[in-house]
Design a protein around this motif. Structure first.
Motif, PDB file in Angstrom:
ATOM      1  N   LYS A  72      38.724  -9.804  33.898  1.00  0.00           N
ATOM      2  CA  LYS A  72      37.990  -8.631  33.422  1.00  0.00           C
ATOM      3  C   LYS A  72      38.447  -7.370  34.154  1.00  0.00           C
ATOM      4  CE  LYS A  72      33.275  -6.846  32.913  1.00  0.00           C
ATOM      5  NZ  LYS A  72      31.833  -7.091  33.237  1.00  0.00           N
ATOM      6  N   ALA A  73      38.589  -7.486  35.493  1.00  0.00           N
ATOM      7  CA  ALA A  73      39.035  -6.335  36.285  1.00  0.00           C
ATOM      8  C   ALA A  73      40.458  -5.932  35.899  1.00  0.00           C
ATOM      9  CB  ALA A  73      38.973  -6.679  37.772  1.00  0.00           C
ATOM     10  N   ASP A  74      41.326  -6.901  35.673  1.00  0.00           N
ATOM     11  CA  ASP A  74      42.712  -6.634  35.292  1.00  0.00           C
ATOM     12  C   ASP A  74      42.774  -5.951  33.926  1.00  0.00           C
ATOM     13  OD1 ASP A  74      45.474  -6.926  36.089  1.00  0.00           O
ATOM     14  OD2 ASP A  74      45.684  -8.384  34.481  1.00  0.00           O
ATOM     15  N   GLU A  75      41.909  -6.386  33.021  1.00  0.00           N
ATOM     16  CA  GLU A  75      41.862  -5.795  31.679  1.00  0.00           C
ATOM     17  C   GLU A  75      41.417  -4.334  31.743  1.00  0.00           C
ATOM     18  OE1 GLU A  75      41.879  -5.195  27.597  1.00  0.00           O
ATOM     19  OE2 GLU A  75      42.802  -6.796  28.791  1.00  0.00           O
ATOM     20  N   LEU A  76      40.395  -4.040  32.553  1.00  0.00           N
ATOM     21  CA  LEU A  76      39.915  -2.661  32.703  1.00  0.00           C
ATOM     22  C   LEU A  76      41.003  -1.775  33.331  1.00  0.00           C
ATOM     23  CD1 LEU A  76      36.303  -3.382  34.005  1.00  0.00           C
ATOM     24  CD2 LEU A  76      36.898  -2.345  31.807  1.00  0.00           C
ATOM     25  N   LEU A  77      41.715  -2.335  34.312  1.00  0.00           N
ATOM     26  CA  LEU A  77      42.765  -1.564  34.994  1.00  0.00           C
ATOM     27  C   LEU A  77      43.917  -1.230  34.054  1.00  0.00           C
ATOM     28  CD1 LEU A  77      43.934  -0.444  37.684  1.00  0.00           C
ATOM     29  CD2 LEU A  77      44.929  -2.699  38.066  1.00  0.00           C
ATOM     30  N   SER A  78      44.211  -2.102  33.104  1.00  0.00           N
ATOM     31  CA  SER A  78      45.368  -1.917  32.223  1.00  0.00           C
ATOM     32  C   SER A  78      45.235  -0.678  31.337  1.00  0.00           C
ATOM     33  CB  SER A  78      45.581  -3.166  31.359  1.00  0.00           C
ATOM     34  OG  SER A  78      44.503  -3.341  30.470  1.00  0.00           O
ATOM     35  N   HIS A  79      44.018  -0.164  31.173  1.00  0.00           N
ATOM     36  CA  HIS A  79      43.809   0.998  30.302  1.00  0.00           C
ATOM     37  C   HIS A  79      43.751   2.322  31.075  1.00  0.00           C
ATOM     38  CE1 HIS A  79      43.120  -1.728  27.005  1.00  0.00           C
ATOM     39  NE2 HIS A  79      42.122  -2.323  27.653  1.00  0.00           N
ATOM     40  N   VAL A  80      43.777   2.253  32.408  1.00  0.00           N
ATOM     41  CA  VAL A  80      43.580   3.463  33.219  1.00  0.00           C
ATOM     42  C   VAL A  80      44.658   4.507  32.959  1.00  0.00           C
ATOM     43  CG1 VAL A  80      43.590   4.356  35.591  1.00  0.00           C
ATOM     44  CG2 VAL A  80      42.267   2.306  35.031  1.00  0.00           C
ATOM     45  N   LEU A  81      45.933   4.089  32.940  1.00  0.00           N
ATOM     46  CA  LEU A  81      47.020   5.056  32.761  1.00  0.00           C
ATOM     47  C   LEU A  81      46.942   5.730  31.397  1.00  0.00           C
ATOM     48  CD1 LEU A  81      49.535   6.319  34.009  1.00  0.00           C
ATOM     49  CD2 LEU A  81      50.893   4.454  33.063  1.00  0.00           C
ATOM     50  N   ALA A  82      46.682   4.970  30.348  1.00  0.00           N
ATOM     51  CA  ALA A  82      46.580   5.540  28.990  1.00  0.00           C
ATOM     52  C   ALA A  82      45.426   6.513  28.889  1.00  0.00           C
ATOM     53  CB  ALA A  82      46.418   4.407  27.981  1.00  0.00           C
ATOM     54  N   GLN A 127      48.540  11.214  28.399  1.00  0.00           N
ATOM     55  CA  GLN A 127      48.735  11.126  26.951  1.00  0.00           C
ATOM     56  C   GLN A 127      50.132  10.597  26.614  1.00  0.00           C
ATOM     57  OE1 GLN A 127      48.045  14.833  24.964  1.00  0.00           O
ATOM     58  NE2 GLN A 127      48.006  13.943  22.933  1.00  0.00           N
ATOM     59  N   GLY A 128      50.180   9.639  25.694  1.00  0.00           N
ATOM     60  CA  GLY A 128      51.457   9.059  25.273  1.00  0.00           C
ATOM     61  C   GLY A 128      52.067   8.094  26.270  1.00  0.00           C
ATOM     62  N   ALA A 129      51.269   7.647  27.249  1.00  0.00           N
ATOM     63  CA  ALA A 129      51.789   6.712  28.262  1.00  0.00           C
ATOM     64  C   ALA A 129      52.183   5.386  27.621  1.00  0.00           C
ATOM     65  CB  ALA A 129      50.729   6.470  29.335  1.00  0.00           C
ATOM     66  N   THR A 130      53.338   4.879  28.015  1.00  0.00           N
ATOM     67  CA  THR A 130      53.819   3.593  27.471  1.00  0.00           C
ATOM     68  C   THR A 130      53.671   2.461  28.494  1.00  0.00           C
ATOM     69  OG1 THR A 130      56.062   4.098  28.245  1.00  0.00           O
ATOM     70  CG2 THR A 130      55.511   4.709  25.973  1.00  0.00           C
ATOM     71  N   GLY A 131      53.175   2.800  29.654  1.00  0.00           N
ATOM     72  CA  GLY A 131      53.036   1.793  30.698  1.00  0.00           C
ATOM     73  C   GLY A 131      51.583   1.424  30.947  1.00  0.00           C
ATOM     74  N   HIS A 132      51.399   0.505  31.883  1.00  0.00           N
ATOM     75  CA  HIS A 132      50.043   0.112  32.267  1.00  0.00           C
ATOM     76  C   HIS A 132      50.069  -0.449  33.680  1.00  0.00           C
ATOM     77  CE1 HIS A 132      51.776  -3.749  30.971  1.00  0.00           C
ATOM     78  NE2 HIS A 132      50.884  -4.327  31.748  1.00  0.00           N
ATOM     79  N   TYR A 133      48.879  -0.603  34.276  1.00  0.00           N
ATOM     80  CA  TYR A 133      48.750  -1.181  35.605  1.00  0.00           C
ATOM     81  C   TYR A 133      48.214  -2.606  35.503  1.00  0.00           C
ATOM     82  CZ  TYR A 133      48.925   3.751  36.993  1.00  0.00           C
ATOM     83  OH  TYR A 133      49.290   5.063  37.146  1.00  0.00           O
ATOM     84  N   SER A 134      48.475  -3.400  36.562  1.00  0.00           N
ATOM     85  CA  SER A 134      47.896  -4.743  36.646  1.00  0.00           C
ATOM     86  C   SER A 134      47.655  -5.090  38.106  1.00  0.00           C
ATOM     87  CB  SER A 134      48.820  -5.779  36.004  1.00  0.00           C
ATOM     88  OG  SER A 134      49.957  -6.013  36.816  1.00  0.00           O
ATOM     89  N   LEU A 135      46.824  -6.109  38.316  1.00  0.00           N
ATOM     90  CA  LEU A 135      46.521  -6.572  39.672  1.00  0.00           C
ATOM     91  C   LEU A 135      47.405  -7.770  40.007  1.00  0.00           C
ATOM     92  CD1 LEU A 135      42.608  -6.467  39.579  1.00  0.00           C
ATOM     93  CD2 LEU A 135      44.133  -4.799  40.653  1.00  0.00           C
ATOM     94  N   HIS A 136      47.954  -7.748  41.212  1.00  0.00           N
ATOM     95  CA  HIS A 136      48.791  -8.856  41.691  1.00  0.00           C
ATOM     96  C   HIS A 136      48.238  -9.295  43.040  1.00  0.00           C
ATOM     97  CE1 HIS A 136      52.232 -11.434  41.888  1.00  0.00           C
ATOM     98  NE2 HIS A 136      52.787 -10.808  42.906  1.00  0.00           N
ATOM     99  N   THR A 137      47.893 -10.569  43.179  1.00  0.00           N
ATOM    100  CA  THR A 137      47.254 -11.074  44.394  1.00  0.00           C
ATOM    101  C   THR A 137      48.112 -10.782  45.628  1.00  0.00           C
ATOM    102  OG1 THR A 137      46.409 -12.880  43.043  1.00  0.00           O
ATOM    103  CG2 THR A 137      46.138 -13.086  45.414  1.00  0.00           C
ATOM    104  N   LEU A 138      47.488 -10.198  46.651  1.00  0.00           N
ATOM    105  CA  LEU A 138      48.212  -9.827  47.870  1.00  0.00           C
ATOM    106  C   LEU A 138      48.900 -11.027  48.501  1.00  0.00           C
ATOM    107  CD1 LEU A 138      48.894  -7.769  50.136  1.00  0.00           C
ATOM    108  CD2 LEU A 138      46.733  -8.413  51.218  1.00  0.00           C
ATOM    109  N   SER A 139      48.213 -12.184  48.546  1.00  0.00           N
ATOM    110  CA  SER A 139      48.777 -13.369  49.197  1.00  0.00           C
ATOM    111  C   SER A 139      49.961 -13.946  48.426  1.00  0.00           C
ATOM    112  CB  SER A 139      47.703 -14.443  49.376  1.00  0.00           C
ATOM    113  OG  SER A 139      47.133 -14.789  48.140  1.00  0.00           O
ATOM    114  N   LYS A 140      50.180 -13.501  47.175  1.00  0.00           N
ATOM    115  CA  LYS A 140      51.322 -13.963  46.385  1.00  0.00           C
ATOM    116  C   LYS A 140      52.434 -12.909  46.316  1.00  0.00           C
ATOM    117  CE  LYS A 140      48.932 -17.176  43.295  1.00  0.00           C
ATOM    118  NZ  LYS A 140      48.659 -17.522  41.878  1.00  0.00           N
ATOM    119  N   TRP A 141      52.184 -11.767  46.921  1.00  0.00           N
ATOM    120  CA  TRP A 141      53.110 -10.641  46.798  1.00  0.00           C
ATOM    121  C   TRP A 141      54.488 -10.994  47.347  1.00  0.00           C
ATOM    122  CZ3 TRP A 141      52.625  -5.333  49.718  1.00  0.00           C
ATOM    123  CH2 TRP A 141      53.404  -4.378  49.061  1.00  0.00           C
TER     124      TRP A 141
END
Length: 787
Positions: free
Chosen positions: A232-242, A246-260
């Motif tokens: 749910k948090a990842d889904e909400l974050l994916s819309h922040v840039l748009a 305006q016209g953004a073609t990218g998006h954000y996502s969460l990546h677990t720190l311990s897997k970085w």
């Protein structure tokens, strides 16, 4: 019964000292190799797990659609972190911080150029660093404050209390020491020596505060509430840039720190692996080497079957059960395993400093950790049980009547099992030889591939302090050239081998408005192409004869992307400003030597340069040239230590993973081959024991020593060839999968397979011949006199 079996075991081991030493040595090497590799795997697995809430901490990744596919990176805008607390309901806190960058910190006469990170108070709370001195509640809240790590604090102040002491940043800013934290562990993705407030960075660099959603320059961390729905948090974050661009073609996502650290590679916006692939290889290698050691033990144990047969017969005749005999043989193997582990500990302690240097780690044995002792005990017992299983069940199966009458105790089945074990050992050894050869072929292929410039005798000097001034830089260049130490000098906005500084904001006539192309951009000084040893293919370089503030130079990759037939003189838009292309430079490698060269735009703004790039004079001594560089630079910029680096050394750092893989494959492949040779020697001993009467009869009938040696070697050569034929397709699949991750890759040739075949045959022949020659020279009377 246990006591009796234990006494018999000790007597047997003492009586057959040579056999005991060989077995203990093989198991010790196998166990030591396994333990070192498991320590490395555990070290890599522990990355970024120091903080209390590491499982709920995430790195924000940005994914942008480009003409070459989707690109992903952990660079985000500074405005993102403050936005996240209100956007994601489950977010406990979010922080923004800079990536580590070396800066000068001094106290009186002590100067240290160390890695600094600018961060906010939330960064400290999320990462949960251990405070040794100072108040965590006040940390990073005052503009002119600093937090030191323990080692840096000791280097600056010795045994004095550093709290509230004043240090200087870059010989300009006075900073008060607010706190001291424990040193950052090496197995942390974010390493630094001191922390600075984000507000100080905003004051030093106005763009930090003024930048919007299109400028990516910092790291953003988010901590979610325990049990919060990640999806749910990842889904909400994916819309922040748009929502903000305006016209953004990218998006954000969460990546677990311990897997970085382990899962840093992305394809189409999804994590597909990274260092975890190498960790898996090492994990499998650890147990394969241990299994080979166990197989070696089986071969050596069953090779002595003739000598143990009468013992088994007598014990069965006086009433010993098969279960009792199995217990004794298993106890023997477990005791040998314990002895092997004792020797393995010595080998580990001796070899760890070397492997820490090779692996760039801090591997240590935690003697107080119960998990370590659990793994230690488990490995010892399991190794003993696996190694002793086949010999125990095989030897205890002998019939007392047959063995006491001298009837042959072995049949074709037992022999074929031993042959299978030897084939398995050499399959693994051949695979390692092939893989190691291909790793070095790939490494040499990339190293020898043209990088577009001459890196030999090319050095970089960071621009510090008062040198951030165009007139001083011109004076520095003039003085360095007059010293005779350098033949060419120029300036650049980043180290040549570093990434970063890229943008989508480049437009030209005919560009598809829906297509995003990521361009690298750098500021360069006069004579850049000449100093680099590269070439201007078309047009000219930046020159003091012209006003080049609105002119740019592009590389071949940029020309291709733009589809320009006559690029020189073409006007394009760069950051919404019209600029004119005055030259086309040859493509050169800056970031990843394994990937295609990215399009590049060079512009001339001396207020943005950060590095002096210079070529040493070929006719002068290197050490004297370095001394002259230091003398001139310190005279013009006193108080700043000169940190000159060779570009060649920086470039070599890009091959660390491949070098590491090759070195580990070399060492542990060598161990596997050595243990395999012991197994082959065991089978040779067994064959010689079984065929001694046949060999003696052949000698009596006129066979020469060479005939006997050839006879005995022939069967083993067949086994090795079979092992190689099995290993070849397996190795091909492994190396083909490994090479598929590289854009530039060496073609798989016959050479590695020929090397594996040749080496395995030579090793086998030499190993078996040691025993074969001994048997061939034996007096036939000794084997036939009882007939």
């Amino acid at each position: 019964m246990f006591r009796l079996n234990f006494k018999i075991t000790l007597r047997n081991l003492w009586k057959n000292k040579g056999y005991t030493l060989i077995n203990v040595g093989g198991l010790a090497i196998g166990l030591a190799s396994c333990m070192v590799l498991l320590l490395y795997v555990a070290y890599e697995w522990s990355y970024d797990k120091q903080s209390k809430n590491y499982a709920d901490t995430y790195v924000v990744y940005q994914h942008q659609v480009t003409s070459s596919g989707m690109m992903s990176w952990a660079w985000t805008p500074g405005v993102l972190a403050p936005e996240l607390s209100g956007t994601i309901p489950g977010a406990v806190m979010a922080s923004h911080s800079s990536y580590p960058q070396p800066q000068l910190l001094s106290f009186h006469e002590s100067y240290f150029k160390k890695a600094a990170v600018y961060g906010d108070p939330q960064f400290l709370k999320i990462m949960d660093y251990k405070f040794l001195k100072g108040n965590p509640a006040r940390a990073l809240r005052e503009v002119n404050s600093v937090i030191l790590t323990e080692t840096l604090a000791k280097n600056l102040f010795g045994n004095e209390d550093p709290i509230n002491k004043i240090v200087k940043l870059n010989n300009k800013e006075d900073l008060k020491v607010d706190a001291v934290i424990a040193d950052i562990p090496k197995n942390s993705s974010i390493e630094f020596d001191y922390l600075l407030p984000w507000s100080l960075w905003e004051r030093q660099q106005p763009f930090v505060k003024e930048s919007g959603w299109g400028n990516n320059f910092c790291l953003t961390l988010v901590q979610l509430q325990k049990g919060e729905n990640f999806s749910k948090a990842d889904e909400l974050l994916s819309h922040v840039l748009a929502n903000h661009q305006q016209g953004a073609t990218g998006h954000y996502s969460l990546h677990t720190l311990s897997k970085w650290h382990l899962y840093s590679e992305f394809q189409n916006g999804r994590s597909v692996g990274g260092k975890i692939d190498q960790v898996r290889i090492f994990f499998m290698l650890a147990f394969c080497i241990l299994l080979i050691a166990c197989v070696n033990f089986m071969n050596l144990s069953t090779a002595r079957s003739e000598k143990r047969a009468k013992e088994v017969g007598v014990r069965k005749a006086i009433g010993s059960s098969r279960k009792s005999l199995i217990s004794q043989f298993m106890l023997e193997s477990v005791l040998l395993s314990v002895l092997g582990m004792v020797v393995a500990f010595v080998l580990i302690e001796i070899s760890l400093p070397y492997f820490n240097g090779v692996l760039h780690t801090e591997l240590v044995i935690h003697y107080s950790d119960w998990k370590f002792w659990g793994v230690f005990a488990g490995l010892t017992i399991v190794t003993g049980c696996i190694a002793g299983s086949y010999p125990a069940f095989y030897l205890s199966s002998f019939e007392p009547l047959q063995v006491l009458k001298g009837v042959k105790t072995t049949g074709s089945t037992s022999l074929s099992v031993r042959q299978v074990l030897v084939v398995f050992q050499f399959v693994f050894a051949a695979c390692l030889i092939i893989c190691t050869a291909v790793i070095y072929q790939q490494l040499n292929f990339i190293k020898n591939k043209s990088i577009g410039y001459n890196k030999n005798n090319l050095v970089e000097i960071p621009i510090q302090g008062s040198m951030h001034n165009e007139q001083k830089l011109i004076l520095l260049k003039d003085q360095l050239l007059k010293s005779g130490a350098l033949s060419d000098v120029t300036f650049f906005s980043r180290s040549i081998s570093e990434g970063g500084n890229n943008t989508f904001d480049v437009n030209w006539q005919g560009k598809n408005p829906k297509e995003n192309v990521l361009f690298n951009h750098r500021s360069a000084g006069y004579d850049f192409a000449k100093t680099m040893g590269s070439g201007i293919i078309n047009g000219r370089e930046f020159s003091p004869k012209y006003t080049d503030t609105a002119n740019v130079i592009i590389n071949e990759a940029a020309v291709k992307i733009m589809g320009l037939k006559n690029p020189v003189g073409t006007v394009i838009k760069f950051w919404n400003s019209p600029v004119t292309i005055i030259g086309v430079m040859k493509d050169f490698v800056m970031e990843n030597p394994y990937s295609q060269t990215a399009p590049l735009i060079l512009y001339h703004k001396m207020n943005e340069v950060e590095v002096v790039v210079a070529r040493l004079n070929a006719g002068t001594n290197i050490s004297s040239s370095m001394d002259k560089i230091k003398e001139v630079t310190e005279r013009l910029n006193p108080g700043f230590p000169v940190d000159t680096k060779f570009v060649d050394d920086n470039f070599e750092q890009k091959f660390q993973n491949e070098k590491l893989l090759g070195t580990v494959a070399n060492w542990f492949g060598g161990f596997a081959i050595f243990i395999s040779c012991l197994g082959l020697l065991g089978l040779a001993l067994y064959m010689a024991e079984q065929r001694k009467k046949e060999i003696s009869i052949r000698k009596v009938l006129g066979a020469s020593n060479m005939n006997i040696v050839t006879l005995l070697n022939k069967d083993f050569i067949k086994l090795v060839i079979i092992a190689d034929l099995i290993a070849f397709p397996i190795a091909y699949l492994i190396i083909n999968h490994w090479l598929s991750t590289y854009s530039f890759r060496v073609s798989i040739s016959v050479l590695p397979f020929a090397i594996a075949l040749g080496l395995s045959l030579i090793i086998a022949i030499l190993t078996v011949s040691v025993q074969s020659v001994k048997v061939a020279k034996a007096n036939p009377v000794d084997a036939l006199k009882y007939e």
